[in-house]
Design a protein around this motif. Structure first.
Motif, mmCIF file in Angstrom:
data_model
loop_
_atom_site.group_PDB
_atom_site.id
_atom_site.type_symbol
_atom_site.label_atom_id
_atom_site.label_comp_id
_atom_site.label_asym_id
_atom_site.label_seq_id
_atom_site.Cartn_x
_atom_site.Cartn_y
_atom_site.Cartn_z
ATOM 1 N N PRO A 8 0.830 -1.245 -0.014
ATOM 2 C CA PRO A 8 0.118 -0.002 0.075
ATOM 3 C C PRO A 8 0.828 1.393 0.119
ATOM 4 C CG PRO A 8 -0.063 -1.050 2.136
ATOM 5 C CD PRO A 8 0.430 -1.946 1.175
ATOM 6 N N GLU A 9 2.149 1.225 0.329
ATOM 7 C CA GLU A 9 2.819 2.275 0.365
ATOM 8 C C GLU A 9 3.620 2.538 -0.872
ATOM 9 O OE1 GLU A 9 5.644 -0.926 0.842
ATOM 10 O OE2 GLU A 9 3.605 -0.517 1.391
ATOM 11 N N LEU A 10 3.510 1.881 -1.839
ATOM 12 C CA LEU A 10 4.095 2.051 -3.327
ATOM 13 C C LEU A 10 2.984 2.468 -4.182
ATOM 14 C CD1 LEU A 10 6.274 -1.142 -3.281
ATOM 15 C CD2 LEU A 10 6.903 0.977 -2.299
ATOM 16 N N ILE A 11 3.347 3.210 -5.078
ATOM 17 C CA ILE A 11 2.661 3.643 -6.182
ATOM 18 C C ILE A 11 2.912 2.669 -7.582
ATOM 19 C CG2 ILE A 11 1.800 5.426 -7.758
ATOM 20 C CD1 ILE A 11 2.433 7.436 -5.371
ATOM 21 N N LEU A 12 2.190 2.002 -8.045
ATOM 22 C CA LEU A 12 2.144 1.448 -9.203
ATOM 23 C C LEU A 12 1.476 2.116 -10.580
ATOM 24 C CD1 LEU A 12 2.957 -1.282 -10.832
ATOM 25 C CD2 LEU A 12 0.922 -2.198 -10.257
ATOM 26 N N LYS A 13 2.536 2.394 -11.389
ATOM 27 C CA LYS A 13 2.039 3.340 -12.787
ATOM 28 C C LYS A 13 2.226 2.202 -13.959
ATOM 29 C CE LYS A 13 2.992 7.784 -11.230
ATOM 30 N NZ LYS A 13 3.864 8.971 -11.414
ATOM 31 N N LEU A 14 1.071 2.294 -14.606
ATOM 32 C CA LEU A 14 1.257 1.638 -16.139
ATOM 33 C C LEU A 14 1.527 2.732 -16.988
ATOM 34 C CD1 LEU A 14 0.995 -0.827 -17.885
ATOM 35 C CD2 LEU A 14 -1.594 -0.041 -18.185
ATOM 36 N N VAL A 15 2.696 2.695 -17.638
ATOM 37 C CA VAL A 15 3.202 3.701 -18.448
ATOM 38 C C VAL A 15 3.338 3.157 -20.111
ATOM 39 C CG1 VAL A 15 5.130 5.238 -18.736
ATOM 40 C CG2 VAL A 15 4.635 4.470 -16.632
ATOM 41 N N THR A 16 2.712 4.169 -20.845
ATOM 42 C CA THR A 16 2.527 3.821 -22.243
ATOM 43 C C THR A 16 3.222 4.916 -23.004
ATOM 44 O OG1 THR A 16 1.378 2.861 -24.101
ATOM 45 C CG2 THR A 16 0.379 4.233 -22.609
ATOM 46 N N LYS A 17 3.358 4.863 -24.460
ATOM 47 C CA LYS A 17 3.586 6.086 -24.963
ATOM 48 C C LYS A 17 2.803 6.159 -26.269
ATOM 49 C CE LYS A 17 7.876 8.288 -27.011
ATOM 50 N NZ LYS A 17 9.267 8.192 -27.553
ATOM 51 N N LYS A 18 2.018 7.311 -26.292
ATOM 52 C CA LYS A 18 1.107 7.530 -27.573
ATOM 53 C C LYS A 18 1.542 8.901 -28.358
ATOM 54 C CE LYS A 18 -2.805 4.879 -25.814
ATOM 55 N NZ LYS A 18 -4.248 4.793 -25.200
ATOM 56 N N ASN A 19 1.241 8.680 -29.424
ATOM 57 C CA ASN A 19 1.515 9.949 -30.181
ATOM 58 C C ASN A 19 2.912 10.758 -29.821
ATOM 59 O OD1 ASN A 19 -0.684 9.785 -31.436
ATOM 60 N ND2 ASN A 19 -2.091 10.641 -29.842
ATOM 61 N N GLY A 20 3.895 9.981 -29.498
ATOM 62 C CA GLY A 20 5.105 10.693 -29.144
ATOM 63 C C GLY A 20 5.352 10.943 -27.459
ATOM 64 N N ARG A 21 4.259 10.858 -26.686
ATOM 65 C CA ARG A 21 4.158 11.439 -25.591
ATOM 66 C C ARG A 21 3.847 10.242 -24.404
ATOM 67 N NH1 ARG A 21 1.268 17.029 -24.761
ATOM 68 N NH2 ARG A 21 2.470 16.920 -23.003
ATOM 69 N N TRP A 22 4.434 10.391 -23.214
ATOM 70 C CA TRP A 22 4.488 9.348 -22.368
ATOM 71 C C TRP A 22 2.976 9.592 -21.421
ATOM 72 C CZ3 TRP A 22 7.368 5.106 -22.526
ATOM 73 C CH2 TRP A 22 8.482 5.513 -23.128
ATOM 74 N N GLU A 23 2.291 8.349 -21.133
ATOM 75 C CA GLU A 23 1.182 8.564 -20.579
ATOM 76 C C GLU A 23 1.174 7.551 -19.367
ATOM 77 O OE1 GLU A 23 -2.293 7.967 -22.898
ATOM 78 O OE2 GLU A 23 -1.825 9.584 -24.115
ATOM 79 N N GLU A 24 0.727 8.054 -18.034
ATOM 80 C CA GLU A 24 0.691 7.150 -17.031
ATOM 81 C C GLU A 24 -1.010 6.634 -16.623
ATOM 82 O OE1 GLU A 24 2.583 9.477 -14.015
ATOM 83 O OE2 GLU A 24 4.392 9.192 -15.129
ATOM 84 N N LYS A 25 -0.992 5.685 -16.182
ATOM 85 C CA LYS A 25 -2.351 5.052 -15.759
ATOM 86 C C LYS A 25 -2.312 4.567 -14.584
ATOM 87 C CE LYS A 25 -3.661 4.349 -20.543
ATOM 88 N NZ LYS A 25 -4.186 3.296 -21.430
#
Length: 120
Positions: free
Chosen positions: A103-120
């Protein structure tokens, strides 16, 4: 080099083999952020135990481990990243187990769309 079942091709960057070109690109970006002091303690391929090994009806069952792509500190928080072209079907279950155990950690799914990094 041979790719994986999703069509990603292994890529070597700075002598490190990554599962995909996108993951290697993200590594390069994170290295720049670390050099700039935005993040610190960058770690590659951290492993987390999601389910402990157990025994059922006398049979030993293996636990379940999750290997993320990166982990680092930013603004006093520990961030764990998984770089994906798209979320695999089992990622939501993996994320739930991860969040329950860490619970103390943050898990991010990271992808690249249209040349920009996005986090989910």
């Amino acid at each position: 080099m041979r790719g994986n079942k999703y069509g990603a091709k292994k890529t070597v960057k700075d002598g490190i083999t990554f599962d995909s070109m996108m993951e290697a690109e993200r590594y390069r970006m994170l290295m720049l952020l670390e050099r700039g002091g935005v993040i610190s303690e960058l770690t590659l391929q951290p492993v987390f135990q999601l389910v402990e090994p157990f025994t059922k009806m006398g049979k030993k069952k293996r636990g379940i481990k999750y290997t993320a792509d990166f982990m680092y500190k930013q603004d006093g928080q520990t961030i764990v990243e998984d770089v994906k072209g798209f979320a695999a079907r089992d990622f939501s279950l993996r994320r739930t187990l991860f969040d329950m155990r860490n619970p103390e950690l943050i898990l991010k799914l990271v992808t690249k769309k249209n040349g920009r990094w996005e986090e989910k």
